[in-house]
Design a protein around this motif. Structure first.
Motif, PDB file in Angstrom:
ATOM      1  N   LEU A 465      35.214  54.028  44.077  1.00  0.00           N
ATOM      2  CA  LEU A 465      34.851  55.457  43.714  1.00  0.00           C
ATOM      3  C   LEU A 465      35.987  55.952  42.672  1.00  0.00           C
ATOM      4  N   LYS A 466      37.213  55.422  42.697  1.00  0.00           N
ATOM      5  CA  LYS A 466      38.184  55.913  41.942  1.00  0.00           C
ATOM      6  C   LYS A 466      38.492  55.074  40.633  1.00  0.00           C
ATOM      7  N   VAL A 467      37.313  54.456  40.328  1.00  0.00           N
ATOM      8  CA  VAL A 467      37.140  53.632  39.255  1.00  0.00           C
ATOM      9  C   VAL A 467      36.883  54.594  38.038  1.00  0.00           C
ATOM     10  N   ALA A 468      36.388  55.530  38.427  1.00  0.00           N
ATOM     11  CA  ALA A 468      36.405  56.744  37.322  1.00  0.00           C
ATOM     12  C   ALA A 468      37.464  57.378  36.602  1.00  0.00           C
ATOM     13  N   TYR A 487      47.640  49.153  41.996  1.00  0.00           N
ATOM     14  CA  TYR A 487      47.168  49.646  43.031  1.00  0.00           C
ATOM     15  C   TYR A 487      45.561  49.010  43.196  1.00  0.00           C
ATOM     16  N   PHE A 488      44.864  49.193  41.943  1.00  0.00           N
ATOM     17  CA  PHE A 488      43.557  48.674  42.123  1.00  0.00           C
ATOM     18  C   PHE A 488      43.535  47.268  42.637  1.00  0.00           C
ATOM     19  N   LYS A 489      44.514  46.380  41.881  1.00  0.00           N
ATOM     20  CA  LYS A 489      44.578  44.882  42.205  1.00  0.00           C
ATOM     21  C   LYS A 489      44.578  44.590  43.783  1.00  0.00           C
ATOM     22  N   HIS A 490      45.634  45.195  44.219  1.00  0.00           N
ATOM     23  CA  HIS A 490      45.947  45.091  45.623  1.00  0.00           C
ATOM     24  C   HIS A 490      44.665  45.779  46.369  1.00  0.00           C
ATOM     25  N   TYR A 492      41.590  46.165  45.661  1.00  0.00           N
ATOM     26  CA  TYR A 492      40.430  45.424  45.544  1.00  0.00           C
ATOM     27  C   TYR A 492      40.547  44.003  46.206  1.00  0.00           C
ATOM     28  N   MET A 493      41.613  43.488  46.332  1.00  0.00           N
ATOM     29  CA  MET A 493      41.921  42.201  46.843  1.00  0.00           C
ATOM     30  C   MET A 493      41.528  42.144  48.390  1.00  0.00           C
ATOM     31  N   TYR A 494      42.157  43.321  49.141  1.00  0.00           N
ATOM     32  CA  TYR A 494      42.090  43.509  50.609  1.00  0.00           C
ATOM     33  C   TYR A 494      40.718  44.167  50.853  1.00  0.00           C
ATOM     34  N   MET A 495      40.029  44.813  49.856  1.00  0.00           N
ATOM     35  CA  MET A 495      38.786  45.268  50.051  1.00  0.00           C
ATOM     36  C   MET A 495      37.701  44.175  50.246  1.00  0.00           C
ATOM     37  N   TYR A 496      37.818  43.199  48.883  1.00  0.00           N
ATOM     38  CA  TYR A 496      36.957  41.955  49.091  1.00  0.00           C
ATOM     39  C   TYR A 496      37.117  41.047  50.257  1.00  0.00           C
ATOM     40  N   LEU A 497      38.409  40.969  50.528  1.00  0.00           N
ATOM     41  CA  LEU A 497      38.906  40.077  51.662  1.00  0.00           C
ATOM     42  C   LEU A 497      38.197  40.274  52.822  1.00  0.00           C
ATOM     43  N   THR A 498      38.566  41.650  53.324  1.00  0.00           N
ATOM     44  CA  THR A 498      37.705  42.305  54.585  1.00  0.00           C
ATOM     45  C   THR A 498      36.303  42.096  54.491  1.00  0.00           C
ATOM     46  N   SER A 499      35.654  42.336  53.117  1.00  0.00           N
ATOM     47  CA  SER A 499      34.088  42.264  53.040  1.00  0.00           C
ATOM     48  C   SER A 499      33.818  40.802  53.506  1.00  0.00           C
TER      49      SER A 499
END
Length: 626
Positions: A465-468, A487-490, A492-499
């Motif tokens: 949501l913070k992409v805006a 911030y977005f790199k780390h 997104y990495m943890y977000m997709y890793l958890t997913s």
């Protein structure tokens, strides 16, 4: 005190001093000495002036056949660039403030040396080596030092071109941040009423600032353009790189004939032997865009954070649309049928949630790519060796919306996987604990579990949501904020890793439940004190086959994503970037296979349950009668 003394010494009321013959002689001697000193000074000044003029003439030698005469050291390094002129002209930029640039004029008789020189374009080489290249045709080549003749005057004005701002008449531009050299030189010419000679320019470049390091000429062919196959039916979109600053810019047009006309100029020559690359100067772009408005030229972001989204090849994209149409039609009917009060059950509630998730995921996964091919086809860059294309979104907030949709599809994918595993768990619990399941696994409990899956997935993907706030409009370009990139790199990495971990665990749950249900309906029934009749055995075999078929379809559809997870880990955690080509091949196939699974889910689940089939036919007959 000192002031009063001076006044007393110069006062007219002082008593006159008596003049004697000795005093007159002293005065004459003093005058003669002063005269001799003045004469000596004049001679000295004259001598120094002649020496200064001689030294100036030596320093301001502009044309020569010996390049080493212009440099302080034969080991001075220079980078060779072609010019947007007849091919005999070559420009050399040096890493020496005393020798900013030299233009080489080569006679056609010395063409063999020019061919050798071409192999060194865009490379740093010593100045003595450049001179050695023309050893056999010294009289056929001349070197002209630029900004040398002090008598040359320019009427300079600042031109805010859409690609790079430049200064007309003198034909230069700067490649650092626009708030530094460009702004300083603009202020410098305004203070001098836009009239400068070569001495003024040298004084600005070398004394006032160090902008000679970032100065380039508009006719200097230091732009490498990746063009691919110009005659291809694929979109007319190309990107270029400015050698000096590594900054990108993009050329596109909705008219293919405009692109062909742009590349028809004779000066656009292939200097590297690679047919997919051309080199050109900024003045050619300026001249072409001033004559026609069919060409769209956009500069890249200063920080290199352009908005780029991966989309599948055109054939795959249109195939997706057909599948999405089927998914929307079937799942809409399923949802409408199962939300009826007389059709509700724990399983139908879960199937309705699965149909809704599959439908939204299919739409988000396919529609943006279709819109891109319809509206932004001239902003799509193709790679010949993969089934992926890259669409560039230059306008804000369009870029933020498309990046959000490109990431939210993974959220719906996770929801579908978790709901599928929930359905398998419900089926397994019904076999393990039939009494408990009938009492506690109600429609309301199923709805609450689906709601929990929805909230968990949305919370996990909430950072998108913070992409805006990540993208912003900079000089007409949609650029990412470099301060937020780490911030977005780390995140997104943890977000997709958890997913991905959740998806892998869900696949294991589905596989385990399938094994148990299959065994429960076949092997484990042999331990019962009674023997099933033929009708029961046939029903169990059919149910086992259907359950195994569902598991196989589910695991096959998730297998490409599991491969992508492995590739992602290799690239981001192990640093193995050679797997990126494999990623480009697997990624569009993974989405296509997933869409096929979405379209088959309803058919498979209907075939698995006789009760569901009866409910479907009952609902259809009821609607037909109405």
């Amino acid at each position: 005190m000192s002031t009063s003394i001076i006044r007393q010494q110069t006062s007219p009321k002082m008593t006159a001093t008596r003049t004697t013959p000795r005093t007159r002689t002293t005065r004459m001697t003093t005058r003669q000495a002063i005269s001799d000193i003045c004469t000596e000074v004049v001679k000295k000044l004259s001598s120094d002036s002649e020496a200064s003029i001689s030294e100036f003439e030596k320093q301001t030698t502009c044309d020569t056949t010996n390049l080493e005469e212009l440099a302080r050291s034969p080991w001075t390094l220079g980078m060779i660039y072609p010019l947007n002129k007849p091919k005999e002209f070559v420009l050399i930029n040096f890493n020496d403030s005393n020798l900013i640039a030299v233009e080489i004029t080569i006679n056609r008789k010395c063409s063999h040396s020019l061919q050798t020189l071409r192999s060194f374009f865009f490379q740093w080489i010593p100045i003595h080596y450049i001179q050695d290249l023309f050893r056999n045709c010294t009289n056929e080549v001349s070197f002209r030092k630029l900004f040398c003749d002090p008598m040359v005057t320019y009427n300079i004005s600042y031109n805010e071109h859409e690609v790079f701002p430049y200064f007309s008449d003198v034909g230069i531009y700067f490649t650092d941040d626009l708030t530094h050299c460009t702004a300083q030189f603009k202020s410098f010419i305004e203070r001098n009423n836009h009239s400068l000679n070569n001495n003024d320019i040298n004084f600005f470049l070398r004394n006032i600032t160090a902008c000679w390091k970032f100065m380039y000429f508009t006719n200097q062919m230091n732009i490498k353009l990746h063009v691919g196959n110009i005659s291809s039916d694929q979109g007319p979109f190309f990107y270029g790189i400015l050698f000096s600053s590594k900054r990108a810019f993009y050329i596109s047009s909705k008219q293919h004939s405009c692109i062909e006309h742009f590349f028809s100029n004779n000066y656009l020559d292939d200097f590297t032997g690679i047919t997919a690359e051309f080199f050109l100067g900024l003045d050619y772009i300026i001249e072409f865009t001033s004559k026609t408005n069919c060409l769209e030229v956009r500069p890249g972001c200063l920080n290199g954070q352009e908005s780029v989204v991966e989309i599948p090849d055109k054939a795959i994209a249109y195939s997706r649309v057909v599948i999405v149409g089927e998914v929307i039609a079937v799942n809409t009917f399923v949802i409408y049928l199962f939300i009826q009060k007389d059709q509700r059950s724990p399983v139908t509630v879960i199937l309705s949630a699965l149909a809704l998730s599959d439908t939204l995921g299919a739409i988000v996964m396919s529609v943006p790519a279709l819109v891109s091919y319809v509206q932004n086809y001239h902003h799509i860059y193709y790679y010949d060796d993969t089934m992926l294309a890259y669409v560039f979104y230059f306008n804000y907030p369009q870029c933020a919306v498309y990046n959000f949709l490109a990431n939210i599809k993974h959220c719906f994918h996770l929801i579908s996987v978790l709901i599928t595993s929930l359905l398998c768990l419900v089926k397994t619990s019904a076999l393990l604990f039939p009494m408990w399941s009938n009492r506690y696994l109600t429609s309301k409990v199923s709805a609450l579990m689906c709601l929990f899956i929805l909230l968990f997935s949305l919370a996990l993907f909430s950072p998108i949501l913070k992409v805006a706030f990540y993208y912003e409009s900079v000089n007409g370009m949609c650029c990412g904020n470099s301060l937020l990139t780490p911030y977005f790199k780390h995140t997104y990495m943890y977000m997709y890793l958890t997913s991905n971990i959740c998806i892998c665990l869900a696949c294991l749950v589905v596989f385990a439940c399938t094994i148990y249900i299959s065994c429960k309906l076949t092997i484990l029934r042999r331990n019962l004190p009674w023997t099933d009749n033929e009708v029961v055995q046939k029903r169990n075999r059919i149910s086992t086959i259907i359950v195994v078929l569902i598991c196989i379809i589910f695991l096959i559809s998730e297998l490409p994503y599991i491969i992508l997870i492995v590739i992602y880990l290799l690239m981001n955690l192990s640093g193995i970037y050679d797997a990126y080509t494999l990623y480009n091949w697997v990624s569009p196939i993974a989405d296509l296979v997933l869409l096929i699974e979405f379209s088959l889910n309803f058919v498979v689940y209907i075939g698995m349950s006789k009760q569901l089939r009866q409910k479907v036919w009952k609902g259809i007959r009821k609607k037909i009668k109405c």
